[in-house]
Design a protein around this motif. Structure first.
Motif, short mmCIF file in Angstrom:
data_model
loop_
_atom_site.label_atom_id
_atom_site.label_comp_id
_atom_site.label_asym_id
_atom_site.label_seq_id
_atom_site.Cartn_x
_atom_site.Cartn_y
_atom_site.Cartn_z
N ASN A 163 -9.97 6.48 -2.45
CA ASN A 163 -10.35 7.21 -1.77
C ASN A 163 -9.19 8.60 -2.29
N LEU A 164 -7.99 8.27 -2.28
CA LEU A 164 -6.90 9.22 -2.70
C LEU A 164 -6.79 9.61 -3.94
N ILE A 165 -6.96 8.48 -4.75
CA ILE A 165 -7.15 9.02 -6.19
C ILE A 165 -8.33 9.89 -6.47
N SER A 166 -9.61 9.58 -6.01
CA SER A 166 -10.64 10.38 -5.97
C SER A 166 -10.65 11.86 -5.27
N GLU A 167 -9.82 11.81 -4.20
CA GLU A 167 -9.73 13.15 -3.62
C GLU A 167 -8.84 14.13 -4.37
N ILE A 168 -7.80 13.53 -4.92
CA ILE A 168 -6.85 14.34 -5.71
C ILE A 168 -7.44 14.60 -7.12
N GLY A 207 0.96 -1.00 0.00
CA GLY A 207 0.19 0.03 -0.10
C GLY A 207 0.94 1.32 0.22
N MET A 208 1.87 1.12 0.67
CA MET A 208 2.79 2.36 0.78
C MET A 208 3.29 2.72 -0.53
N LYS A 209 3.88 1.42 -1.20
CA LYS A 209 4.35 1.73 -2.69
C LYS A 209 3.44 2.29 -3.68
N LYS A 210 2.27 1.88 -3.65
CA LYS A 210 1.33 2.39 -4.29
C LYS A 210 0.89 4.02 -3.96
N ARG A 211 1.14 4.32 -2.86
CA ARG A 211 0.84 5.64 -2.65
C ARG A 211 2.09 6.54 -3.01
N ASN A 263 2.30 18.01 -11.32
CA ASN A 263 1.06 18.93 -10.99
C ASN A 263 0.11 18.50 -12.19
N PRO A 264 -0.18 17.29 -12.76
CA PRO A 264 -0.74 17.04 -14.02
C PRO A 264 -2.15 17.49 -14.26
N ARG A 265 -2.37 17.70 -15.47
CA ARG A 265 -3.92 17.89 -15.83
C ARG A 265 -4.63 16.54 -16.10
N TYR A 266 -3.81 15.65 -16.37
CA TYR A 266 -4.46 14.27 -16.95
C TYR A 266 -3.54 13.24 -15.99
N LEU A 267 -4.42 12.08 -15.39
CA LEU A 267 -3.64 11.09 -14.69
C LEU A 267 -4.27 9.78 -15.14
N PHE A 268 -3.30 8.83 -15.39
CA PHE A 268 -3.66 7.62 -15.77
C PHE A 268 -3.20 6.61 -14.57
N CYS A 269 -4.17 5.75 -14.32
CA CYS A 269 -3.72 4.71 -13.23
C CYS A 269 -4.04 3.16 -13.82
N ASP A 270 -3.05 2.50 -13.98
CA ASP A 270 -3.36 1.05 -14.46
C ASP A 270 -3.41 0.12 -13.31
N GLU A 271 -4.61 -0.56 -13.06
CA GLU A 271 -4.92 -1.45 -11.94
C GLU A 271 -4.18 -0.79 -10.67
N PRO A 272 -4.68 0.28 -10.14
CA PRO A 272 -4.10 0.70 -8.93
C PRO A 272 -4.21 -0.07 -7.67
N ASN A 273 -5.00 -0.90 -7.80
CA ASN A 273 -5.48 -1.76 -6.45
C ASN A 273 -4.94 -3.28 -6.55
N SER A 274 -4.28 -3.66 -7.62
CA SER A 274 -3.83 -4.79 -7.94
C SER A 274 -2.87 -5.30 -6.62
N GLY A 275 -3.26 -6.45 -6.04
CA GLY A 275 -2.18 -7.06 -5.00
C GLY A 275 -2.66 -6.44 -3.58
N LEU A 276 -3.42 -5.64 -3.59
CA LEU A 276 -3.82 -5.00 -2.29
C LEU A 276 -5.03 -5.63 -1.63
N ASP A 277 -4.98 -5.63 -0.15
CA ASP A 277 -6.08 -6.03 0.46
C ASP A 277 -7.29 -4.99 0.71
N PRO A 278 -8.51 -5.44 0.53
CA PRO A 278 -9.71 -4.67 0.49
C PRO A 278 -9.52 -3.32 1.12
N LEU A 279 -9.13 -3.10 2.52
CA LEU A 279 -8.91 -1.88 3.16
C LEU A 279 -8.01 -1.10 2.61
N THR A 280 -6.73 -1.54 2.17
CA THR A 280 -5.88 -0.78 1.51
C THR A 280 -6.37 -0.26 0.19
N ALA A 281 -6.83 -1.09 -0.48
CA ALA A 281 -7.46 -0.72 -1.86
C ALA A 281 -8.36 0.40 -1.97
#
Length: 247
Positions: free
Chosen positions: A178-183, A141-145, A155-173
């Motif tokens: 939430n981080l991606i949505s907030e940003i 989870g820290m690596k993903k963050r 400070n991008p205008r466009y953000l691409f995330c490829d399978e951001p939750n792969s390999g994470l437990d549900p809570l960390t996912a």
């Protein structure tokens, strides 16, 4: 806003994307979903220019990216942040060096300015006092963050995330979602996420594109996806959800 207009892509005689048209909205989490082999990953790679498309156009706020020269593309690529599957951090660099990497590549900022930006990005993903740690010392989870922090360093205008939750437990996912949505909302970014995680779909799917056998099969959002009468989409959604619950 990013638009794919009648995009087709083949590898040899194998047609992977067939006349796909889709719009990815500013300030929203735009999700691309689909079965393995459906073409969703190829679509994302076409959007960022990793694959050259055979037909159609890819546009960034009206700028025809797919028709640009290499030098012209570089201008838009500096407006893009990319979070790769697994994080793709440089093992030989510590956390702050990983985050500063795009700043060193594309700006003439001083070391002090780059460190200030790295610290800001780390605070934004709620990671502090990890600057000198190396990727091998971090949890999944820290690596993903850290990967998110690096993706927003410019400070991008466009953000691409490829399978951001792969390999994470549900809570960390859920934390990553939430981080991606907030940003996305805070900085009014056009965010495009390639995922098969139904939790992400239901939680942050402001706009959802379902790709099936190389075609755009359905479009909607988190409020309409469970009410769809599209049989292929329903089979994908409920089979994916059942698999998740059985794990």
């Amino acid at each position: 806003m990013i638009e794919a207009k009648n995009v087709s892509k083949s590898f040899g005689e194998h047609l992977v994307l067939d006349n796909v048209s889709c719009r990815f909205e500013e300030g929203m989490c735009n999700l691309i979903i689909g079965q393995s082999g459906s073409g969703k990953t190829v679509l994302m790679k076409c959007l960022v220019g990793l694959f050259e498309i055979d037909k159609g156009n890819v546009e960034y706020d009206g700028r025809i990216f797919s028709k640009m020269s290499f030098d012209e593309m570089k201008v838009i690529r500096q407006e893009i942040g990319m979070m790769f599957q697994g994080g793709a951090l440089f093992d030989s660099m510590n956390v702050e060096e990983n985050i500063m990497f795009p700043l060193s590549m594309f700006t003439d900022q001083s070391l002090e300015e780059k460190l200030e930006r790295a610290n800001f990005c780390l605070s934004r993903v709620r990671l502090e006092n990890v600057n000198k740690l190396f990727p091998a010392e971090l949890s999944g989870g820290m690596k993903k963050r850290v990967a998110i922090a690096r993706a927003i360093a410019m400070n991008p205008r466009y953000l691409f995330c490829d399978e951001p939750n792969s390999g994470l437990d549900p809570l960390t996912a859920n934390v990553i979602d939430n981080l991606i949505s907030e940003i996305t909302q805070e900085y009014n970014i056009t965010t495009v996420i390639n995922t098969h995680d139904m939790n992400s779909v239901i939680e942050i799917g402001d706009k959802i594109a379902y790709v099936h056998k190389g075609k755009l099969w359905w479009e909607g959002n988190k409020d309409t996806i469970l009410k769809s009468d599209n049989p292929e989409l329903n089979e994908f959604v409920f089979a994916t959800e059942l698999t998740r619950k059985l794990k």
